[in-house]
Design a protein around this motif. Structure first.
Motif, PDB file in Angstrom:
ATOM      1  N   ASP A 185       6.738  18.585  51.286  1.00 41.87           N
ATOM      2  CA  ASP A 185       6.378  17.281  51.835  1.00 41.87           C
ATOM      3  C   ASP A 185       7.691  16.582  52.180  1.00 41.87           C
ATOM      4  OD1 ASP A 185       3.824  15.148  51.445  1.00 41.87           O
ATOM      5  OD2 ASP A 185       5.822  14.302  51.564  1.00 41.87           O
ATOM      6  N   THR A 222       8.746  12.796  50.933  1.00 41.52           N
ATOM      7  CA  THR A 222       8.890  12.670  49.487  1.00 41.52           C
ATOM      8  C   THR A 222      10.034  13.540  48.982  1.00 41.52           C
ATOM      9  OG1 THR A 222       6.494  12.692  49.616  1.00 41.52           O
ATOM     10  CG2 THR A 222       7.439  12.452  47.462  1.00 41.52           C
ATOM     11  N   ILE A 251      10.870   3.541  35.702  1.00 45.81           N
ATOM     12  CA  ILE A 251      10.477   4.127  36.992  1.00 45.81           C
ATOM     13  C   ILE A 251      11.389   5.285  37.371  1.00 45.81           C
ATOM     14  CG2 ILE A 251       9.174   2.272  38.076  1.00 45.81           C
ATOM     15  CD1 ILE A 251      11.644   1.180  39.218  1.00 45.81           C
ATOM     16  N   VAL A 269      11.386   8.119  36.177  1.00 41.50           N
ATOM     17  CA  VAL A 269      10.648   9.374  36.118  1.00 41.50           C
ATOM     18  C   VAL A 269      10.131   9.795  37.494  1.00 41.50           C
ATOM     19  CG1 VAL A 269       8.488   8.232  35.548  1.00 41.50           C
ATOM     20  CG2 VAL A 269       8.809  10.584  34.894  1.00 41.50           C
ATOM     21  N   TYR A 270       9.983   8.838  38.417  1.00 39.11           N
ATOM     22  CA  TYR A 270       9.473   9.178  39.747  1.00 39.11           C
ATOM     23  C   TYR A 270      10.348  10.199  40.452  1.00 39.11           C
ATOM     24  CZ  TYR A 270       5.942   5.588  39.609  1.00 39.11           C
ATOM     25  OH  TYR A 270       4.860   4.863  39.270  1.00 39.11           O
ATOM     26  N   ALA A 292       9.428  13.562  38.969  1.00 37.43           N
ATOM     27  CA  ALA A 292       8.037  13.940  39.222  1.00 37.43           C
ATOM     28  C   ALA A 292       7.822  14.243  40.709  1.00 37.43           C
ATOM     29  CB  ALA A 292       7.105  12.821  38.770  1.00 37.43           C
ATOM     30  N   LEU A 293       8.371  13.380  41.566  1.00 39.41           N
ATOM     31  CA  LEU A 293       8.170  13.576  43.001  1.00 39.41           C
ATOM     32  C   LEU A 293       8.898  14.806  43.503  1.00 39.41           C
ATOM     33  CD1 LEU A 293       8.316   9.948  44.327  1.00 39.41           C
ATOM     34  CD2 LEU A 293       6.338  11.383  43.934  1.00 39.41           C
ATOM     35  N   GLY A 342       9.410  17.472  41.827  1.00 42.03           N
ATOM     36  CA  GLY A 342       8.597  18.608  41.407  1.00 42.03           C
ATOM     37  C   GLY A 342       7.390  18.803  42.298  1.00 42.03           C
ATOM     38  N   TRP A 343       6.740  17.714  42.650  1.00 39.78           N
ATOM     39  CA  TRP A 343       5.516  17.825  43.429  1.00 39.78           C
ATOM     40  C   TRP A 343       5.801  18.187  44.879  1.00 39.78           C
ATOM     41  CZ3 TRP A 343       3.860  14.896  47.647  1.00 39.78           C
ATOM     42  CH2 TRP A 343       2.553  15.173  48.073  1.00 39.78           C
ATOM     43  N   LEU A 372       6.786  22.327  40.299  1.00 44.26           N
ATOM     44  CA  LEU A 372       5.614  21.539  39.930  1.00 44.26           C
ATOM     45  C   LEU A 372       5.470  21.510  38.408  1.00 44.26           C
ATOM     46  CD1 LEU A 372       3.154  19.965  40.963  1.00 44.26           C
ATOM     47  CD2 LEU A 372       1.841  22.048  40.655  1.00 44.26           C
ATOM     48  N   GLY A 428       8.163  19.352  36.967  1.00 41.12           N
ATOM     49  CA  GLY A 428       7.881  17.935  37.179  1.00 41.12           C
ATOM     50  C   GLY A 428       6.804  17.431  36.240  1.00 41.12           C
ATOM     51  N   LEU A 429       5.759  18.262  36.053  1.00 38.57           N
ATOM     52  CA  LEU A 429       4.674  17.885  35.136  1.00 38.57           C
ATOM     53  C   LEU A 429       5.199  17.711  33.719  1.00 38.57           C
ATOM     54  CD1 LEU A 429       1.616  20.065  36.097  1.00 38.57           C
ATOM     55  CD2 LEU A 429       1.752  17.584  35.989  1.00 38.57           C
ATOM     56  N   SER A 460       7.300  14.579  33.434  1.00 31.05           N
ATOM     57  CA  SER A 460       6.544  13.330  33.378  1.00 31.05           C
ATOM     58  C   SER A 460       5.937  13.153  31.995  1.00 31.05           C
ATOM     59  CB  SER A 460       5.427  13.322  34.416  1.00 31.05           C
ATOM     60  OG  SER A 460       5.885  13.841  35.623  1.00 31.05           O
ATOM     61  N   ALA A 461       5.290  14.204  31.505  1.00 32.15           N
ATOM     62  CA  ALA A 461       4.640  14.114  30.202  1.00 32.15           C
ATOM     63  C   ALA A 461       5.656  13.757  29.122  1.00 32.15           C
ATOM     64  CB  ALA A 461       3.957  15.433  29.871  1.00 32.15           C
TER      65      ALA A 461
END
Lengths: 393, 170
Positions: free
Chosen positions: A68, A71, A123, A125-126, A129-130, A132-133, A141, A144-145, A148-149
């Motif tokens: 993406d 992002t 913030i 962590v974005y 996370a982003l 990773g996604w 991914l 990133g998961l 975040s956790a």
């Protein structure tokens, strides 16, 4: 205008510190593992960070075709920007030292300094996370998961462990928190918050290592399981930005520990001990003398020339720091930097000695041990704080 | 045109832009990010009104905790691009005018309210609007102690409820 100059200077200092933090880490870890570490680029590998930076700049910047794009591009910027913003809140020296009516050693002095810092780190962590996604690939991914956790879980303990200090200090402003720690028990033990809040400090430092995704909590980028975690697909300077953000976060967290628990820029020695004014300059001169010996005895060729420059810098810097007027001014930043470096060393030390947690151990540790302990610390602290009020009705 | 004035309109524009993007983007993650943009812009607006504490809490709670959880869940479920059906005729014919009517009502209220006058009188003059964290906590823990505690118990009940629902039956 003055603020802009201060921001520029701080940015320069922090960027240099980031670069040399990597050098410091590689050297210390090498020492722990009985290796030499960076050695060939510059004397003692001192130019290695520069070489790394140039290498990152000249590598091809690749974007996976299925990523993406938007992002994927903003994620590293977000990570680095937030990490650097946080440092702007840190006071490096006493607000009493002013030029043109503006305190020199801090960019901003917010009433809600601590809250604002937590707002920025929350913030942060974005970025991870982003990244990773948006890479649209398995390992990032998962990384990133995990990240975040992990960051959500440990942020709870991180914030709670600090509330004890806030109860004692009664303010969210960094300068007031630091000034509240002046004074001494028995005339020589500094009144730092770490003494009444030892449990809080231990919780803080554990949660902080987890928040910054460092060993033993570096699950988001566990090589053996996830290749490189959230930044697997990143190359060139975008990768470097994640790298810098991680190190900037380490510095922020160390600065925060220094401010909250170790008296910030305050000296560990009572004011009456005059000789402490000579520690920074004296230390630099001693370092310079060691470097001079090293230059003459161990260095050969171009390295000898390079290290002679380092020697000269140390000696001249030491001489400047010994001058009357200067030596009083640099006391605050000197003690602050020393404490931060001690924390950074601790970071590197844990990296060099501890193995990585398993993922379920990480979650159990965070929720079943760290959170209850920091909650208990909070309850006990509030109880102790309220006792005088109860006694007087 | 003072600086706070410009900042206000920039943030107001960003907030509206974020809200519009939230509805119109096809990727769930983009929608979530737009919502983060809205939250952040709102936080800056709070700052302009002198409510530092509320601004920080806005970022910590909404942008930092709730939206991170949203993003986490979207990533965990690996939600794909949205599928849309054509909007119903009722929504088109009744919804759009109703929306504009609501907007009109809000604008009319703003015209006369404190917020509106504060903006008109120049932002950044935070003499009476600004509330320090200490004052806020005084009010919260003395005057409004009961509603505050009631809310926390409500949240606790919701938490326990979520735990009961998520628990495995064995």
């Amino acid at each position: 205008m003055v603020s802009l100059v201060k921001i520029a200077v701080l940015l320069f200092v922090v960027m240099t510190a980031l670069a040399y933090l990597t050098w410091f880490e590689r050297k210390v870890v090498a020492r722990i593992q009985s290796r030499w570490g960076p050695y060939y680029v510059g004397a003692h590998g001192l130019l290695q960070p520069l070489a790394d930076g140039v290498k990152f700049l000249f590598k091809e910047d690749m974007t996976p075709p299925t990523a993406d794009k938007f992002t994927y591009t903003i994620a590293p910027f977000l990570a680095l920007m937030l990490a650097l913003t946080a440092i702007a809140l840190i006071p490096f020296g006493s607000p009493a030292i002013q030029v043109l009516g503006q305190p020199v050693f801090m960019v901003s002095n917010l009433d809600i300094g601590l809250l604002f810092l937590f707002a920025i780190t929350s913030i942060g962590v974005y970025g991870v996370a982003l990244a990773g996604w948006s890479s649209n690939s398995k390992y990032p991914l998962l990384g990133g998961l995990r990240s975040s956790a992990q960051m959500i879980s440990y942020e709870v303990s991180l914030t709670l462990s600090v509330v004890g200090v806030l109860l004692i200090a009664g303010t969210l402003n960094f300068n007031s928190i630091i000034s509240g720690q002046s004074g001494y028990y028995f005339h020589f033990i500094p009144r730092w918050h770490v003494i009444p809040q030892l449990v809080g400090f231990l919780c803080y430092i554990t949660a902080a290592i987890a928040e910054t995704n460092r060993i033993p909590f570096d699950l988001p980028e566990a090589e053996t399981e996830l290749v490189a975690g959230f930044h697997t697909e990143y190359s060139s300077f975008k990768f470097a930005m994640f790298f810098m953000a991680e190190y900037a976060n380490m510095i922020t967290v160390s600065c925060l520990a220094t401010i909250l628990f170790f008296g910030g820029w305050l000296s560990p020695f009572p004011d009456s001990w005059e000789w402490q004014l000579f520690i920074p300059g004296g230390g630099l001169v001693l370092l310079g003398m060691y470097c001079a010996w090293d230059t003459v005895v161990n260095m050969r060729g171009i390295a000898q020339l390079q290290f002679a420059v380092v020697t000269l810098l140390c000696l001249v810097g030491g001489a400047i720091c010994l001058m009357p007027g200067v030596r009083e001014v640099i006391q605050g930043p000197f003690w602050f930097t020393t404490k931060v470096i001690a924390f950074l060393f601790f970071y590197v030390w844990t990296r060099g000695t501890l193995p990585r947690f398993r993922y379920d151990q990480l979650m159990d540790f965070g929720w079943k041990l760290l959170l209850p302990v920091s909650l208990a610390n909070l309850v006990v602290t509030s109880f102790v704080m309220i006792v005088p009020y109860l006694r007087h009705g | 045109m003072s600086v706070p004035f410009i900042v206000f309109f920039a943030c107001a524009f960003l907030a509206v832009l974020g809200a519009v993007l939230l509805i119109f983007s096809w990727e769930p993650i983009h929608s979530a990010l737009s919502l983060v943009l809205v939250m952040m812009s709102l936080a800056v607006l709070y700052l302009l009104l002198g409510a530092e504490f509320i601004a920080a809490v806005q970022i910590i709670v909404y942008a930092g905790a709730i939206m991170v959880l949203f993003v986490f869940v979207i990533m965990l479920l690996n939600a794909g691009t949205e599928e849309r059906t054509d909007a119903s005729k009722l929504a088109k014919l009744a919804g759009v005018p109703m929306g504009f009517f609501l907007l009109l009502l809000i604008a009319r209220w703003l015209w006369t309210s404190v917020v509106g006058t504060t903006i008109a009188n120049g932002l950044g003059a935070r003499s009476n609007a600004g509330v320090s964290t200490r004052e806020l906590s005084m009010v919260l823990f003395q005057q409004y102690l009961f509603p505050f505690e009631a809310t926390s118990i409500l949240i606790l009940v919701a938490l326990l409820g979520a735990w009961i629902l998520a628990r495995k039956n064995d």
